[in-house]
Design a protein around this motif. Structure first.
Motif, PDB file in Angstrom:
ATOM      1  N   VAL A  79       0.836  -1.202   0.000  1.00 40.86           N
ATOM      2  CA  VAL A  79       0.000   0.000   0.000  1.00 40.86           C
ATOM      3  C   VAL A  79       0.870   1.250   0.000  1.00 40.86           C
ATOM      4  O   VAL A  79       0.630   2.204  -0.759  1.00 40.86           O
ATOM      5  N   MET A  80       1.928   1.277   0.836  1.00 38.90           N
ATOM      6  CA  MET A  80       2.810   2.447   0.879  1.00 38.90           C
ATOM      7  C   MET A  80       3.519   2.656  -0.446  1.00 38.90           C
ATOM      8  O   MET A  80       3.735   3.798  -0.879  1.00 38.90           O
ATOM      9  N   SER A  81       3.895   1.559  -1.109  1.00 38.43           N
ATOM     10  CA  SER A  81       4.541   1.689  -2.420  1.00 38.43           C
ATOM     11  C   SER A  81       3.624   2.363  -3.422  1.00 38.43           C
ATOM     12  O   SER A  81       4.068   3.154  -4.266  1.00 38.43           O
ATOM     13  N   ARG A  82       2.311   2.065  -3.336  1.00 39.83           N
ATOM     14  CA  ARG A  82       1.350   2.664  -4.273  1.00 39.83           C
ATOM     15  C   ARG A  82       0.986   4.103  -3.886  1.00 39.83           C
ATOM     16  O   ARG A  82       0.635   4.914  -4.742  1.00 39.83           O
ATOM     17  N   LEU A  83       1.066   4.373  -2.601  1.00 39.40           N
ATOM     18  CA  LEU A  83       0.739   5.743  -2.155  1.00 39.40           C
ATOM     19  C   LEU A  83       1.882   6.724  -2.422  1.00 39.40           C
ATOM     20  O   LEU A  83       1.646   7.917  -2.636  1.00 39.40           O
ATOM     21  N   ALA A  84       3.107   6.245  -2.411  1.00 42.80           N
ATOM     22  CA  ALA A  84       4.270   7.140  -2.512  1.00 42.80           C
ATOM     23  C   ALA A  84       4.210   8.081  -3.715  1.00 42.80           C
ATOM     24  O   ALA A  84       4.473   9.288  -3.580  1.00 42.80           O
ATOM     25  N   PRO A  85       3.847   7.577  -4.933  1.00 44.71           N
ATOM     26  CA  PRO A  85       3.806   8.506  -6.080  1.00 44.71           C
ATOM     27  C   PRO A  85       2.694   9.545  -5.983  1.00 44.71           C
ATOM     28  O   PRO A  85       2.725  10.549  -6.710  1.00 44.71           O
ATOM     29  N   LEU A  86       1.714   9.312  -5.120  1.00 42.56           N
ATOM     30  CA  LEU A  86       0.579  10.233  -5.014  1.00 42.56           C
ATOM     31  C   LEU A  86       0.850  11.395  -4.064  1.00 42.56           C
ATOM     32  O   LEU A  86       0.072  12.355  -4.038  1.00 42.56           O
ATOM     33  N   ILE A  87       1.911  11.296  -3.281  1.00 41.41           N
ATOM     34  CA  ILE A  87       2.226  12.347  -2.309  1.00 41.41           C
ATOM     35  C   ILE A  87       3.328  13.219  -2.902  1.00 41.41           C
ATOM     36  O   ILE A  87       4.416  12.727  -3.205  1.00 41.41           O
ATOM     37  N   ALA A 110       9.747  -0.318   6.505  1.00 38.66           N
ATOM     38  CA  ALA A 110       8.579   0.569   6.544  1.00 38.66           C
ATOM     39  C   ALA A 110       9.005   2.038   6.426  1.00 38.66           C
ATOM     40  O   ALA A 110       8.396   2.830   5.699  1.00 38.66           O
ATOM     41  N   LEU A 111      10.049   2.406   7.133  1.00 37.27           N
ATOM     42  CA  LEU A 111      10.529   3.784   7.063  1.00 37.27           C
ATOM     43  C   LEU A 111      11.012   4.131   5.657  1.00 37.27           C
ATOM     44  O   LEU A 111      10.794   5.238   5.169  1.00 37.27           O
ATOM     45  N   ALA A 112      11.667   3.165   5.009  1.00 33.34           N
ATOM     46  CA  ALA A 112      12.158   3.406   3.664  1.00 33.34           C
ATOM     47  C   ALA A 112      11.021   3.629   2.679  1.00 33.34           C
ATOM     48  O   ALA A 112      11.177   4.357   1.689  1.00 33.34           O
ATOM     49  N   LEU A 113       9.849   3.038   2.960  1.00 35.29           N
ATOM     50  CA  LEU A 113       8.706   3.175   2.056  1.00 35.29           C
ATOM     51  C   LEU A 113       7.814   4.366   2.404  1.00 35.29           C
ATOM     52  O   LEU A 113       6.836   4.612   1.705  1.00 35.29           O
ATOM     53  N   GLY A 114       8.151   5.110   3.465  1.00 33.28           N
ATOM     54  CA  GLY A 114       7.397   6.328   3.752  1.00 33.28           C
ATOM     55  C   GLY A 114       6.698   6.391   5.079  1.00 33.28           C
ATOM     56  O   GLY A 114       5.993   7.369   5.368  1.00 33.28           O
TER      57      GLY A 114
END
Length: 427
Positions: A79-87, A110-114
């Motif tokens: 989920v974080m991988s998919r959210l990252a480009p949206l922020i 987890a920290l690396a992914l945002g």
């Protein structure tokens, strides 16, 4: 321990802060909703299907995300991988990971992914609220900083645009005025039709109507909406003020021979022109005993003492000094005291109060006495009606200038016109 109240996240009241909760366990969602609602957070969206998390993130636009890390199918890392480009890079939407796995590898991934913080299961009420409060406060400050930066950038852009426009106006004014000066030297008009010419407004004896002198006023041909004052102000702003004033003075004195031989001619000059070494040569060959140099009104703010020596040189040539708009302010009166002008021109705004203002009448009377004691000539400017003529004459002012006595015009004057009007005023 006091439970923290909801903070202002995204510049909203705490109850309006949007929190997205993603967890595949309905029990966890229920517990978290209960805890948050108890603390006053009301705008909550709970999702037990991580595959729709991205879609709901886009539509809900949360201020904070609570995200379970270990879920079947699409886990929290996915989920974080998919959210990252949206922020956006400068955006800050805190993501709090919900997990019972507190190993270093899990935290680092987890920290690396945002991820911004962690909540371990089972949830502790006070810890939950403190972590959310801190992150939401950081988000609120981040958004405020972004707004401040945007406002600053807008102001900088507006100032830059203003500066560019001002530079363009200055460049245009410089070209326009230089073209005028070149055309004047050649005795022609500019390609745009501008041409420096002079008109003369009579100064009249209010007792017998005879013309005693005239003030020369510059005109520039086309562009009637651009006043002569604007031309001179623009010229001063681009470093051509003295050049334009000297050109106007040369034009003005060229008409002196068309005035009666016993009259004077008044020309306008700023302090910069009066102090310029080019003024003397510009008056070469002129009968300076008939010339009055009038310090222009926009120079009220200068220190009169800086003009003492230039004025002395001017008087050595035979010219006289006039102070314009007397009574318009304390600085102007200080000029009168320091420079001891030969001619004092009384401000029109000041004259308007003569009929019903005792203070104005007292000051006018004092100036009449001052002029008499110092040998100065007092001229009432801006006379518009016969009543104006009567009012200034009643307090002992002998000379007047204004539309009622004569509009600015080309020479020669009709000598009978002001005399007939003054005699009508006597009647």
């Amino acid at each position: 321990m006091t439970v923290p109240a909801p903070v202002t996240g995204a510049a909203r009241p705490g109850s309006q802060v949007r929190i997205l909760i993603v967890d595949d366990e309905p029990t966890n969602l229920t517990v978290l909703r209960h805890m948050l609602e108890k603390a006053g957070y009301a705008n909550l969206l709970t999702i037990d299907d991580p595959t729709v998390a991205v879609e709901r993130f886009c539509s809900f636009e949360p201020d904070l995300v609570l995200l379970d890390l270990h879920m079947p199918g699409l886990d929290g890392f996915g989920v974080m991988s998919r959210l990252a480009p949206l922020i956006p890079p400068n955006g800050f939407i805190p993501i709090v990971v919900l997990t019972a796995d507190i190993t270093d590898a899990t935290r680092e991934r987890a920290l690396a992914l945002g991820a911004h913080d962690f909540l371990t299961k089972p949830f502790r009420y006070t810890e939950l609220l403190l972590r959310l409060a801190n992150l939401l406060e950081t988000r609120a400050l981040t958004l405020q900083l972004q707004r401040d930066n945007a406002l600053l950038e807008a102001r900088v852009a507006a100032q830059a645009s203003h500066d560019r426009a001002d530079d363009e106006r200055r460049r245009s004014a410089s070209l326009r005025i230089q073209a005028l000066l070149d055309a004047d030297e050649a005795g022609t008009a500019t390609p745009a039709g501008h041409q420096l010419t002079m008109v003369y407004q009579p100064v009249v004896d209010l007792e017998d109507g005879r013309i005693q002198g005239a003030e020369a006023l510059a005109r520039f041909g086309v562009d009637a909406d651009v006043s002569p004052a604007t031309w001179f102000a623009d010229a001063a702003a681009v470093g051509l003020g003295t050049h334009l004033e000297l050109a106007a003075i040369r034009r003005a004195v060229a008409g002196l021979h068309m005035l009666p031989p016993d009259t004077f001619l008044s020309v306008n000059a700023s302090a910069a022109t009066i102090t310029s070494p080019a003024l003397g040569p510009a008056l070469a060959g002129v009968p300076t005993d008939r010339l009055v140099v009038e310090l222009t009104e926009h120079d009220f703010g200068i220190d009169p003492r800086t003009l003492l020596e230039p004025v002395q040189r001017l008087r050595a040539l035979g010219s006289r000094l006039a102070i314009d708009d007397a009574g318009a302010g304390a600085t102007n009166l200080q000029q009168i005291l320091d420079l001891a002008p030969d001619v004092i021109k009384l401000d029109r705004r000041f004259l308007e109060g003569l009929a019903d203002d005792a203070v104005s009448r007292a000051l006018a009377t004092a100036l009449v006495s001052f002029a008499a004691e110092t040998g100065a000539t007092l001229v009432a400017e801006g006379l518009a009606t016969i009543a104006d003529v009567d009012a200034v004459r009643a307090i002992g002012i002998r000379l007047g200038q204004g539309h009622v006595l004569g509009e600015p015009t080309t020479l020669p004057f009709d000598p009978a016109a002001p005399g007939a009007l003054v005699h009508r005023s006597h009647a």
